[in-house]
Design a protein around this motif. Structure first.
Motif, short mmCIF file in Angstrom:
data_model
loop_
_atom_site.label_atom_id
_atom_site.label_comp_id
_atom_site.label_asym_id
_atom_site.label_seq_id
_atom_site.Cartn_x
_atom_site.Cartn_y
_atom_site.Cartn_z
N ARG A 69 46.86 53.00 43.65
CA ARG A 69 46.98 52.03 42.56
C ARG A 69 48.29 52.15 41.80
NH1 ARG A 69 40.93 52.39 39.77
NH2 ARG A 69 39.72 52.41 41.72
N LYS A 105 38.61 40.77 32.48
CA LYS A 105 39.02 39.39 32.71
C LYS A 105 39.66 38.91 31.41
CE LYS A 105 35.82 36.21 32.84
NZ LYS A 105 34.71 35.33 33.32
N ASP A 123 46.87 43.28 38.79
CA ASP A 123 45.83 42.59 39.58
C ASP A 123 46.06 42.73 41.09
OD1 ASP A 123 47.93 40.86 40.10
OD2 ASP A 123 46.78 39.04 39.70
N GLU A 170 42.63 51.98 33.82
CA GLU A 170 41.92 51.52 35.02
C GLU A 170 40.58 50.86 34.74
OE1 GLU A 170 43.02 51.08 38.11
OE2 GLU A 170 44.94 51.70 37.30
N SER A 171 40.26 50.57 33.48
CA SER A 171 39.10 49.73 33.21
C SER A 171 39.37 48.33 33.76
CB SER A 171 38.83 49.65 31.70
OG SER A 171 38.38 50.89 31.21
N SER A 172 38.34 47.67 34.25
CA SER A 172 38.50 46.33 34.80
C SER A 172 38.12 45.29 33.74
CB SER A 172 37.65 46.15 36.05
OG SER A 172 36.29 46.51 35.80
N TRP A 177 43.00 45.16 36.15
CA TRP A 177 42.71 46.49 35.64
C TRP A 177 43.75 46.87 34.59
CZ3 TRP A 177 42.72 44.96 40.66
CH2 TRP A 177 41.52 45.09 41.39
N HIS A 235 42.14 38.28 36.44
CA HIS A 235 41.19 39.38 36.69
C HIS A 235 42.01 40.60 37.10
CE1 HIS A 235 38.75 35.79 37.08
NE2 HIS A 235 37.64 36.51 37.08
#
Length: 431
Positions: free
Chosen positions: A123, A71, A39, A67-69, A22, A20
């Motif tokens: 970040r 999985k 992560d 920076e989109s999240s 970004w 999980h």
């Protein structure tokens, strides 16, 4: 599938995992696409091969932005050329959230722009490394004191009186009791605790309303303050150098990758070993004058003075026995020269200035009363502090180490504003 962290991938080579995180970056070479995912524990190169994926999964690459999240599930492979030494052969990818127009791009940004967006700047790879070093330094500090018989004593943040000068206090109204102040130091309370436990330390935020804009100053910072009953000035210096050696050497060992990310030249840090040079204030003045600085005896050392002095040594230098007139009321005078206080400053090399300040404390009741009067301080708020000199007084000493200056030095930073998650300075209290 159970969640796996990037820093643990070495334990999962050849197996399928789910990460999980970004999107840190991405690039494409036709039928093979690469996503760098972060992560919070590291970076991972995720490889999407068109022939090996359903079309709907492969096409999600085009939707992803910085920076989109997401999985992502796949097989862990060793790859020395990839960040962290591993990569993921993607089998499935789910988008959690698409970030639109993320403001911090790979291009250069000004410091004020980045500080205004500190909540996002954290970040970045550099800031991430700094915070991990900061975390470890704090852990090393606690480990040192906890393993050497010290007891942690939490001192109050709201106090009824000043510890240092009254001109640098943040003031607030405290119900019907009048004024209270944000603490400048937990030292006085540490002294009380040392009379109960022998060896103690307090560790917490401290505040100075000092109108300084230098690269070494914050208005809110963290400080660790050990205090030891029966210690004198020499014992205090022994403790300071042993403590510094442990913190620096263990940080070098445990956070080598982060320091490499920061491109830190660690050659000076590797020299932080006992014994460390000790010079008197008088010797420090001689150094300044020999370097052409017109320094008047009796003044406190400024930032430039500290830099010139520290440049003469390849490891931290301890300066002791300062003129009493520039030091706090609680510092014991040198029995061989009443004009001197049994004070201690530790100056870091490479121009990072004072990282430790301390002293042997005045342990005589009548003398301390005299000092309080000399400094024009109100007697009532110090009655409890004077009690320590009435009931079983002993020689004792301690010091304070500023976390942010120490992080700045160990990381090799230009300004302390990057050493704390959200800096507070005289011109900034946001975000």
């Amino acid at each position: 599938m159970a969640r796996t962290y990037i820093e643990d991938l070495g334990n999962h080579v050849g197996t399928d995992v789910t990460i999980h995180g970004w999107v840190y970056n991405k690039r494409s070479s036709g039928k093979i696409k690469f996503i760098i995912v972060r992560d919070g524990t590291g970076l991972l190169q995720c490889v999407m091969v068109k022939a090996a994926l359903p079309e709907e999964v492969f096409e999600k690459f085009g939707e992803l932005t910085q920076e989109s999240s997401l999985k992502v599930t796949g097989t862990v492979k060793e790859e020395p050329r990839a960040p962290g030494g591993y990569e993921l052969e993607v089998k499935d990818l789910s988008i959690i959230h698409i970030a639109v127009d993320y403001p911090i791009t790979p291009k250069e940004h000004g410091v004020e722009f980045l500080m205004d967006r500190r909540h996002l700047w954290l970040r970045s790879t550099r800031q991430h490394a700094i915070m991990r070093v900061r975390h470890y330094i704090i852990k090393a500090i606690r480990d040192y004191f906890d393993s050497n018989g010290f007891t942690l004593i939490d001192s109050p943040i709201l106090t009824p009186n000043a510890v240092e000068g009254t001109t640098t206090l943040f003031e607030t109204e405290y119900f019907d009791l009048g004024k209270a102040f944000l603490t400048q130091s937990g030292q006085l309370y540490g002294e009380a605790a040392a009379m109960a436990h022998g060896k103690v330390y307090c560790f917490g935020p401290t505040f100075r309303a000092e109108k300084s804009k230098t690269r070494r100053h914050l208005t809110e910072f963290w400080m660790v303050e050990p205090e030891v009953a029966f210690n004198d000035l020499n014992d205090n210096m022994d403790l300071a150098e042993d403590f510094l050696e442990y913190v620096v050497s263990s940080t070098l060992k445990e956070k080598a990758s982060e320091l490499e990310t920061l491109e830190r030249d660690t050659s000076y840090l590797e020299k932080v070993k006992k014994p460390m040079p000790r010079i008197s204030y008088d010797e420090a003045v001689d150094i300044l004058r020999k370097k052409g600085i017109d320094f008047e005896w009796g003044g406190d050392l400024g930032g430039t003075d500290e830099t010139v002095i520290s440049e003469q040594f390849d490891k931290p230098v301890m300066v002791h026995r300062y003129p009493a007139q520039v030091k706090a009321f609680y510092m014991k005078r040198d029995p061989e020269n009443e004009k001197l206080a049994l004070a201690l400053d530790v100056l870091a090399p490479e121009g990072y200035g004072e990282i430790i300040g301390g002293s042997q404390r005045e342990d005589d009741y009548d003398t301390l009363v005299e000092r309080i009067n000399e400094h024009n301080l109100p007697m009532e708020p110090f009655e409890w502090y004077l009690d320590l000199r009435k009931y079983g007084s002993v020689p004792h000493a301690g010091f304070g180490l500023g976390i942010e200056r120490t992080v700045s030095w160990i990381c090799g930073l230009d300004h302390v504003r990057e050493t704390v998650p959200f800096a507070r300075m005289i011109y900034r209290n946001t975000p």
